[in-house]
Design a protein around this motif. Sequence first.
Motif, mmCIF file in Angstrom:
data_model
loop_
_atom_site.group_PDB
_atom_site.id
_atom_site.type_symbol
_atom_site.label_atom_id
_atom_site.label_comp_id
_atom_site.label_asym_id
_atom_site.label_seq_id
_atom_site.Cartn_x
_atom_site.Cartn_y
_atom_site.Cartn_z
ATOM 1 N N ASP A 46 0.826 -1.219 0.000
ATOM 2 C CA ASP A 46 0.000 0.000 0.000
ATOM 3 C C ASP A 46 0.857 1.265 0.000
ATOM 4 N N VAL A 47 2.172 1.122 -0.145
ATOM 5 C CA VAL A 47 3.060 2.280 -0.328
ATOM 6 C C VAL A 47 4.362 1.793 -0.959
ATOM 7 N N LEU A 48 4.936 2.593 -1.858
ATOM 8 C CA LEU A 48 6.258 2.334 -2.425
ATOM 9 C C LEU A 48 7.219 3.387 -1.889
ATOM 10 N N ASN A 70 -1.140 1.579 -8.078
ATOM 11 C CA ASN A 70 -1.557 2.965 -7.859
ATOM 12 C C ASN A 70 -1.683 3.230 -6.365
ATOM 13 N N VAL A 71 -0.538 3.288 -5.710
ATOM 14 C CA VAL A 71 -0.478 3.546 -4.267
ATOM 15 C C VAL A 71 0.436 4.742 -4.042
ATOM 16 N N SER A 120 11.942 8.224 -11.676
ATOM 17 C CA SER A 120 10.945 8.410 -12.741
ATOM 18 C C SER A 120 10.723 7.110 -13.500
ATOM 19 N N LEU A 121 11.800 6.373 -13.773
ATOM 20 C CA LEU A 121 11.675 5.090 -14.474
ATOM 21 C C LEU A 121 10.919 4.057 -13.633
ATOM 22 N N ILE A 122 11.262 3.973 -12.345
ATOM 23 C CA ILE A 122 10.623 2.990 -11.461
ATOM 24 C C ILE A 122 9.140 3.310 -11.291
ATOM 25 N N ALA A 123 8.835 4.576 -11.096
ATOM 26 C CA ALA A 123 7.432 4.976 -10.906
ATOM 27 C C ALA A 123 6.604 4.688 -12.151
ATOM 28 N N LYS A 124 7.194 4.956 -13.315
ATOM 29 C CA LYS A 124 6.471 4.677 -14.573
ATOM 30 C C LYS A 124 6.198 3.176 -14.714
ATOM 31 N N ALA A 125 7.188 2.365 -14.364
ATOM 32 C CA ALA A 125 7.002 0.912 -14.445
ATOM 33 C C ALA A 125 5.920 0.449 -13.476
ATOM 34 N N ALA A 126 5.883 1.046 -12.283
ATOM 35 C CA ALA A 126 4.856 0.683 -11.296
ATOM 36 C C ALA A 126 3.458 1.025 -11.812
ATOM 37 N N LYS A 127 3.321 2.214 -12.342
ATOM 38 C CA LYS A 127 2.011 2.632 -12.871
ATOM 39 C C LYS A 127 1.572 1.709 -14.008
ATOM 40 N N GLY A 148 2.733 11.975 -4.888
ATOM 41 C CA GLY A 148 3.778 11.378 -4.052
ATOM 42 C C GLY A 148 4.349 12.390 -3.071
ATOM 43 N N TYR A 149 5.076 11.885 -2.100
ATOM 44 C CA TYR A 149 5.608 12.742 -1.034
ATOM 45 C C TYR A 149 7.134 12.621 -0.956
ATOM 46 N N VAL A 150 7.783 13.725 -0.634
ATOM 47 C CA VAL A 150 9.235 13.719 -0.470
ATOM 48 C C VAL A 150 9.612 14.445 0.810
#
Length: 383
Positions: A231-233, A255-256, A243-250, A277-279
């Motif tokens: 429920d979170v990455l 969608n978490v 950016s690459l990892i997030a795109k692959a996840a989507k 997302g949060y930073v």
Amino acid sequence: MKRILAGFLVASLFALAACGGRSPAGRSGAGAETVKIGWIGPLSGANKTYGESAKRGVELALEEAGYKVGDLTVELIAGDDRSDSTEAVNLATKMMTQDRVAAIIGPVTSGSAIAVSAIAETYKVPMITATATAPKVTVNDDGKRKPFVFRACFIDPFQGQAAANFASRELGLKRAAVFYDKGNDYTIGLAEAFRETFEANGGEVVAWQSYSSEDTDFSAIMTNVAALKPDVLYLPDYYGRVSLIAKAAKDKGINVPMLGGDGWDSPDLDSATLAGGYVTAHYSEQDQREAVQQFATRFQERYGERPDSFAALGYDAAKLLLGAIERAGSTDGEALRAALQSTQDFPAVGGQLSFDEWGNPIKSAALLQVQADGSYKYITNVD
């Protein structure tokens, strides 16, 4: 003609003799009226936006000071290390032994900063990295402090801990998938701190996934992670890889919420994919403190764009160093080291700052949310 040549040779020999080792004062170049300051960071390569921003922050601080500190004129010597530790060491060695800088601001990334810290200790030239967050920057493998090394940013364990506390306590998330670059101290440090705190808060890390800096295709990894239903990455890497990892996840239907560290802060982040997302960040331009608003306004006027965390920390590092030179009344390495260590309640853009016994600033982190247009929304401060 022979007399002129002989006189020139004698003068050259004196000059060479004078350059044979570092002077006690650490000054060089155009006489005692000039102090040289080195800057090292990436101005090319995959992380170039970090270096560009940090260097702009440094230059803005020097411009505001009129490139003067006390009665000395400041000369900035900048070098592009491409985030390569070998190149960073080469640049630092040249700056300390040939250019004879009094101090170095940088390097920007942790791998380079760790490598250069050994050179700073050898030549007893103070180094203050604006942005390198790995604990090993200021601490040796034997646990002893590197006395000539400081930083203007908080450290990785603090970022990972703060992100985990926000995910579990504020967002109420229970199942985390954590990704990290197994060859990068920065991502390892954040990932380990996140896991420790998240689990201590009652959460479960359902995926602990490493990759290498050469990896660009994360689709197979995400197929496996999607089946674990996190429920979170947590993605504590630099903007390009994130950016690459997030795109692959989507693309795999994950969608978490996604969380990360200051490595996300770049205009080249895929903000459309990472929106929501949060930073953990070093500052927010929405912070209404006078130091923040003055800096943000001047940066916008000077460069025509919003300052990111790297710009703010570069600015803070330069002002910390100028203040130390002025208080020390000297550019001697030991005097500068002592002046930096005694810094108390400095009104930095990144928060009111004093140094702890390890050369790290004592301050809070800002928690920001990524917006689709590339901006960041200030959420809260976290400890």
